[in-house]
Design an enzyme around this catalytic site. Structure first.
Site, mmCIF file in Angstrom:
data_model
loop_
_atom_site.group_PDB
_atom_site.id
_atom_site.type_symbol
_atom_site.label_atom_id
_atom_site.label_comp_id
_atom_site.label_asym_id
_atom_site.label_seq_id
_atom_site.Cartn_x
_atom_site.Cartn_y
_atom_site.Cartn_z
ATOM 1 N N TRP A 1 0.848 -1.163 -0.104
ATOM 2 C CA TRP A 1 -0.093 0.012 -0.261
ATOM 3 C C TRP A 1 0.702 1.404 0.039
ATOM 4 O O TRP A 1 0.376 2.280 -0.334
ATOM 5 C CB TRP A 1 -1.021 -0.084 1.233
ATOM 6 C CG TRP A 1 -0.184 -0.154 2.561
ATOM 7 C CD1 TRP A 1 -0.054 -1.641 3.004
ATOM 8 C CD2 TRP A 1 0.854 0.597 3.306
ATOM 9 N NE1 TRP A 1 0.642 -1.469 4.345
ATOM 10 C CE2 TRP A 1 1.445 -0.284 4.361
ATOM 11 C CE3 TRP A 1 1.252 1.950 3.095
ATOM 12 C CZ2 TRP A 1 2.247 0.211 5.227
ATOM 13 C CZ3 TRP A 1 2.016 2.409 4.107
ATOM 14 C CH2 TRP A 1 2.615 1.556 5.260
ATOM 15 N N ASN A 2 2.159 1.259 0.408
ATOM 16 C CA ASN A 2 2.876 2.474 0.539
ATOM 17 C C ASN A 2 3.144 3.366 -0.812
ATOM 18 O O ASN A 2 3.281 4.583 -0.620
ATOM 19 C CB ASN A 2 4.238 2.116 1.300
ATOM 20 C CG ASN A 2 4.992 1.245 0.524
ATOM 21 O OD1 ASN A 2 4.569 0.385 -0.303
ATOM 22 N ND2 ASN A 2 6.350 1.380 0.756
ATOM 23 N N HIS B 1 -3.643 -6.462 -4.899
ATOM 24 C CA HIS B 1 -3.237 -5.438 -4.168
ATOM 25 C C HIS B 1 -3.201 -5.616 -2.643
ATOM 26 O O HIS B 1 -4.306 -6.381 -2.278
ATOM 27 C CB HIS B 1 -3.684 -4.226 -4.831
ATOM 28 C CG HIS B 1 -2.788 -2.970 -4.828
ATOM 29 N ND1 HIS B 1 -1.602 -2.615 -4.056
ATOM 30 C CD2 HIS B 1 -2.481 -2.034 -5.748
ATOM 31 C CE1 HIS B 1 -1.141 -1.445 -4.235
ATOM 32 N NE2 HIS B 1 -1.483 -1.279 -5.147
ATOM 33 N N ALA B 2 -2.581 -4.661 -1.922
ATOM 34 C CA ALA B 2 -3.209 -4.480 -0.692
ATOM 35 C C ALA B 2 -4.552 -4.014 -0.279
ATOM 36 O O ALA B 2 -5.081 -3.195 -1.146
ATOM 37 C CB ALA B 2 -2.396 -3.473 0.004
ATOM 38 N N GLY C 1 6.700 -6.477 -0.105
ATOM 39 C CA GLY C 1 6.158 -6.512 0.912
ATOM 40 C C GLY C 1 7.066 -6.984 2.150
ATOM 41 O O GLY C 1 8.239 -6.786 2.228
ATOM 42 N N GLU D 1 10.824 -8.290 -3.400
ATOM 43 C CA GLU D 1 11.527 -6.953 -2.746
ATOM 44 C C GLU D 1 10.795 -6.935 -1.583
ATOM 45 O O GLU D 1 9.723 -6.455 -1.189
ATOM 46 C CB GLU D 1 11.048 -5.821 -3.811
ATOM 47 C CG GLU D 1 12.200 -4.636 -3.652
ATOM 48 C CD GLU D 1 11.433 -3.656 -2.490
ATOM 49 O OE1 GLU D 1 11.761 -3.795 -1.434
ATOM 50 O OE2 GLU D 1 10.443 -3.147 -2.737
ATOM 51 N N LEU D 2 11.475 -7.014 -0.433
ATOM 52 C CA LEU D 2 11.233 -7.196 0.890
ATOM 53 C C LEU D 2 11.498 -5.769 1.892
ATOM 54 O O LEU D 2 11.750 -4.819 1.199
ATOM 55 C CB LEU D 2 11.757 -8.364 1.557
ATOM 56 C CG LEU D 2 11.025 -9.549 0.685
ATOM 57 C CD1 LEU D 2 11.821 -10.707 1.459
ATOM 58 C CD2 LEU D 2 9.672 -9.711 0.575
ATOM 59 N N CYS E 1 10.571 1.184 1.924
ATOM 60 C CA CYS E 1 11.457 0.122 2.301
ATOM 61 C C CYS E 1 13.003 0.655 2.086
ATOM 62 O O CYS E 1 13.894 0.294 2.596
ATOM 63 C CB CYS E 1 11.218 -1.027 1.345
ATOM 64 S SG CYS E 1 11.235 -0.556 -0.399
#
Length: 453
Positions: free
Chosen positions: A131-132, A156-157, A207, A229-230, A263
């Site tokens: 969501w960011n 999606h979130a 996430g 991609e964490l 992130c």
């Protein structure tokens, strides 16, 4: 029938409600996507380019509407939301112009009459997105995936389902054939079955580590490729010869844009003890001047966090760190989903704000004595997404690059994503790359062709 509500984190008002799709409806979406792939993969780069450039125009034309939706759904300050939409248009334009070059046959000299590598689409690619950056995260996946000849399915979130549906609408308005881009309105518990569906050939996720591990496990059991991609806990390393004023401004942006919910934000400020007092005095003054308020106002720089529970989690991390000796220099208070922009000093690697990812407007400060200590502190993290080095001695900084366990090293700049450069991390920050040539080649079949006359 399950219903998901999208709630404005600034005023707790319901933005919209969405019906969760049934497993039967999901299977139909995947079936249609698979059928479309059989046609889409045969289109030319020139045809795909036309559609993607049209998508860029749709984004630019409607950027204020899309930005307001982002602000309402997850609280991003409106000016930053507009910038996000503009960046989405950029990535569409970038891949529209560069995809054919990046995926051109690569001639290899061997003992064959002719040998080369070709890059061919895989099929239906599932994207599980956060969501960011509700538009950017999706477009940086979708633009290369579609230009490569794949079709996209988005999960999606749940707090940005409105954004998800509008992203699908962007592609529809741009003239893409039906089912090239598909949105699933589903719950987390349904994702495993989607990954297992034979139509899905690969998965990309941005996430948390827990989500990444779960997705990778399911995909692995089904022999399907993943790109993850964490999280990240990037260090901002300020050496004693840094340009202080400019570096302060960069560190502010690196930590506090998007209300710190990124992130790749600079979360740990490592600073040479010789300049720490002067630097922090200027930094704190700038932090105090950051305008907080309604994210719909153009002069707001710090909005609310996307959900109240996320602000509570950050508060707990701060409290635990203070109990171990950390000192709050500014901020530190929470009210609902709002968390004051905060700086905390005297931070050691044993504290939560150093060892964990702090996903919000909080900067942890640690002083160092030597260059070697700075490198060791930076690497003392389970994450490896990126690091920023600040110094006038560029040659010396370049010599340090191999010592950092990171996916990216930025010198005198915040770590950022750019369509022209690969993006991704190592360690628990994930694997694989997005963007650039490397990003578009993640979801293709790298085919060897060997011809003798």
């Amino acid at each position: 029938m399950s219903i998901i509500k999208s709630i404005n984190p600034y005023n707790d008002q319901v933005v919209d409600t969405f019906k969760i799709q049934s497993d039967t409806e999901v299977e139909k979406v995947l079936e249609n996507a698979y059928k479309q792939f059989e046609s889409w993969k045969k289109t030319s780069f020139e045809e795909r380019k036309k559609y993607l450039l049209a998508a860029a125009e749709v984004l630019k034309k409607n950027k204020h509407d899309y930005a307001k939706l982002i602000t309402l759904e997850m609280g991003k300050p409106i000016k930053q939301a507009i910038a996000e939409i503009e960046k989405c248009a950029w990535v569409c334009e970038f891949y529209a112009e560069s995809a054919e070059k990046h995926l051109a046959n690569e001639i290899i000299q061997t003992d064959a009459h002719k040998s080369y590598i070709s890059y061919e689409p895989l099929g239906v690619i599932l994207a599980i997105m956060p969501w960011n950056y509700p538009f950017w995260q999706v477009f940086r996946f979708a633009a290369p995936a579609l230009m490569a000849g794949n079709v996209a399915v988005l999960k999606h979130a749940s707090n940005v389902f409105g954004s998800a549906l509008n992203i699908q609408k962007v592609f529809e308005l741009a003239g893409f054939p039906n089912h090239c881009f598909n949105t699933l309105l589903i719950e987390t518990k349904q994702v495993e079955k989607v990954i297992e569906n034979k139509a899905v050939k690969a998965v990309t996720l941005t996430g948390s580590e827990a989500a990444g591990a779960a997705v990778a496990s399911t995909a692995g059991k089904n022999i399907k490729k993943t790109v993850l991609e964490l999280g990240g806990s990037n260090a901002l390393i300020v050496f004693k010869d840094a340009e202080i004023e400019k570096t302060v401004d960069t560190c502010i942006q690196a930590r506090f844009q998007n209300t710190g919910q990124s992130c790749i934000a600079g979360k740990r400020l490592l600073i040479d003890e010789n300049i720490a007092d002067v630097f922090l005095e200027k930094l704190i003054k700038k932090v105090k001047s950051l305008k907080s308020g309604n994210p719909e106002n153009e002069d707001t720089y710090i909005g609310v966090m996307a959900r109240e529970d996320l602000a509570e989690e950050l508060e707990i991390q701060l409290i635990k760190s203070v109990e171990k000796g950390a000192k709050i220099l500014v901020g530190g208070k929470r009210e609902g989903a709002y968390f004051e922009p905060s700086v905390v000093e005297n931070v050691s690697p044993q504290m939560e704000v150093f060892s964990k990812e702090t996903f919000g407007p909080l900067l942890a400060v640690t002083r160092f004595k030597t260059e070697a200590e700075a490198v060791a502190l930076s690497n003392n993290s389970p994450y490896g997404l990126g690091v920023s080095l600040f110094s006038r001695n560029i040659q010396r900084m370049e010599s340090l690059i191999p010592q950092f366990e990171e996916g990216a090293v930025f010198i005198n700049s915040l770590v950022k994503s750019d369509p022209r450069l690969p993006f991704g991390g190592i360690k628990t920050s994930g694997y694989g790359r997005e963007l650039s040539k490397e990003g578009i080649r993640e979801f293709v079949n790298v085919k060897t062709v060997f011809i003798n006359s």
